[in-house]
Design an enzyme around this catalytic site. Sequence first.
Site, short mmCIF file in Angstrom:
data_model
loop_
_atom_site.label_atom_id
_atom_site.label_comp_id
_atom_site.label_asym_id
_atom_site.label_seq_id
_atom_site.Cartn_x
_atom_site.Cartn_y
_atom_site.Cartn_z
N ASP A 176 -0.96 -4.57 6.21
CA ASP A 176 -2.06 -5.39 5.68
C ASP A 176 -1.78 -5.78 4.23
O ASP A 176 -1.02 -5.12 3.52
CB ASP A 176 -3.40 -4.63 5.76
N GLU A 177 -2.39 -6.88 3.83
CA GLU A 177 -2.46 -7.30 2.42
C GLU A 177 -1.11 -7.29 1.71
O GLU A 177 -0.98 -6.79 0.60
CB GLU A 177 -3.45 -6.38 1.66
N MET A 178 -0.12 -7.86 2.32
CA MET A 178 1.17 -7.96 1.66
C MET A 178 1.09 -9.13 0.67
O MET A 178 0.81 -10.25 1.07
CB MET A 178 2.24 -8.21 2.73
N HIS B 138 0.83 -1.22 0.00
CA HIS B 138 0.00 0.00 0.00
C HIS B 138 0.86 1.27 0.00
O HIS B 138 0.55 2.24 0.67
CB HIS B 138 -0.94 0.01 1.23
#
Length: 581
Positions: free
Chosen positions: A350-352, A284
Amino acid sequence: MLLRTCLALAALAFTPASALWPVPRNVSLGDELLFIEPTVKVTYNGKCLPTIPGYTHPPGAKFNSRNIVRAGVARAFKAIFEDNIVPWMLSKPHSQFEPELPRRRSKVVSINIIQTEEDDDTTFRPLAGELDESYNLTLTSDGVATIRAASSIGCLYGLETFLQLFFEHSSGSSWYTPHAPVSIQDSPEFPHRGVLMDTSRHWFSVDDIKRTIDALSWNKMNRLHFHVTDSQSWPLEIPSLPLLAERGSYRKGLTYSPADIASIYEYGVHRGVEVVMEIDMPSHIGIIDLAYEDIVVAYNIQPYQWYCAQPPCGALRMNSTRVYDFLDKLFDDILPRVAPYSAYWHTGGDEMNRNDSMLDPDVRSNSTEVLAPLLQRFLDYAHGKVREYGMTPFVWEEMITDWDMDLGEDVVIQSWLGGGAVKELAEAGHKVIDSNYNFWYLDCGRGAWLNFGPDAFQQFYPFNDWCGPTKSWPLIYQHNPRAGLSEEDAKNVLGGEVAVWAESIDPNTLDSIIWPRASAAGEVLWSGRVDASGNNRTQSNAMPRLSEIRERMVARGVRAAAFTQQFCTQGGTDDCRHMAV
Ligand SMILES: *[C@@H]1O[C@H](CO)[C@@H](O)[C@H](O)[C@H]1NC(C)=O
Ligand SMILES: *[C@@H]1O[C@H](CO)[C@@H](O)[C@H](O)[C@H]1NC(C)=O
Ligand SMILES: *[C@@H]1O[C@H](CO)[C@@H](O)[C@H](O)[C@H]1NC(C)=O
Ligand SMILES: *[C@@H]1O[C@H](CO)[C@@H](O)[C@H](O)[C@H]1NC(C)=O
Ligand SMILES: *[C@@H]1O[C@H](CO)[C@@H](O)[C@H](O)[C@H]1NC(C)=O
Ligand SMILES: *[C@@H]1O[C@H](CO)[C@@H](O)[C@H](O)[C@H]1NC(C)=O
């Protein structure tokens, strides 16, 4: 004695609205009438406190308890005498909902604020649980109001409750409470009660952010999670890395200067709202690619679905000294600027997506075996920096649940994926806050923001977003972050945040997306999902009070959404009950 009887009769002749959100832990309201005037005497620790309309605190990171309370009184007076409601919309149609105006009136004669302990540095940048937020409030039949609290912030909460007792009379020049005498002892169930704002998917002005802080404080919420950057835009000015905002913002001017950031944090401190900034890493963060070379990989990659959850992707290179040099500059610039105001910094996580590192020339792998040690090194470094500046790190849950990272005991884990993660994390001994998307994501359920292809209708009807349905206030209110936990493990759940991801939210709709639904979470977090007798709090009890705080928020300048029909807020509560209840 005779006077008392007359008062009681006067009070009985009209039907008052219901008051107080979030509901205090222990509250007793009477039904006697008291008027209040702007000239009412206010004292703070026994000394007269001048009440100047519009008084605001002096700027700067030096905080003075008396100034904080004084500004709180000015805001409470504005709410009572300028921005109050005539509660027709909370009363039966055409009913006598307000008192007659007798010539001789019983009045509030004084408001005495007593702070029983001195504030210290932790008052203004507390770790969860460090600040005593409790307060007691009494208002006697003969008009003496007393607010007692251990901290200046507790005094502010007492004032917020106090102002909710009062209404404006339709004559426009009288203000009254139908609830005297009053006795309240109050304190929060959870120490962390927040809203997450995302200023990357859309930009929000400093005023939008401050208005959100105002509404948080009216709801006795105390954290603003400031998700300031993401792959879509970088509005945060970093003087030592000027290209970030110059090239990463949506356009010139849609940025936050160091002075803006200081003023947002200060504004929060003065209202008991601690700002927790997040620069999400290592994913991100693709936007950096527009400003500095070789810091990220996979920016603007196709097809984005293989590399991230939404375009334009991009993650830090995980094995590059250049990246660490860059991060040194970034952290050494921003962290010392916010550390005077906040005990927390959020490093994201988050969301790696493992595929990003496939494209990283220093790594070329998507295997956990290769990536986990690099990620551990990154977290040790980033959290070391956060601690070096006297702050405590926050991370998203995947750092534990997906990557099993070894984090310090101080680190707070923010859970969003639901599915029992909060319980598991708390039982494993982590400090955790709850943002379960199934309950507390306010952006959900309003339709997709992506465009679909030619067979769209057949394939994608009715174009939902990923996390529908909309989280209605009853659903939000139903959620208990500590559900199913032992008393001991429950203590690890510090609270929660509702999230306002801004893909399809901008300043025009911000207020109505957040409020009053965030208020529903606010009451769960302040008052507890379960009441003192061990029963779940009910919607029927909450609805009239939520209607009232909603009207008060609108009157105070926040465009909170309607959530039921006027017929129901006008006392149709019984009729508006679901048949099955
Ligand atoms: C609530 O307040 C009443 C009277 O003000 C008091 O008698 C009672 O003990 C209080 N209950 C709790 C749980 O604090
Ligand atoms: C508030 O009232 C409770 C119950 O009477 C008492 O234990 C507590 O010390 C009071 N708080 C303050 C700040 O005076
Ligand atoms: C990684 O990329 C491959 C294609 O190379 C794709 O099949 C896979 O779904 C991607 N993984 C993730 C988690 O997106
Ligand atoms: C990381 O970089 C170092 C130094 O360039 C190298 O020795 C090491 O093999 C790299 N690690 C991985 C996992 O690629
Ligand atoms: C790792 O990369 C391979 C080859 O591109 C791909 O098939 C696999 O799906 C990737 N794994 C993950 C977890 O993304
Ligand atoms: C409270 O509600 C939860 C579900 O939201 C339920 O599991 C629990 O049994 C309820 N507790 C009581 C005392 O009714």
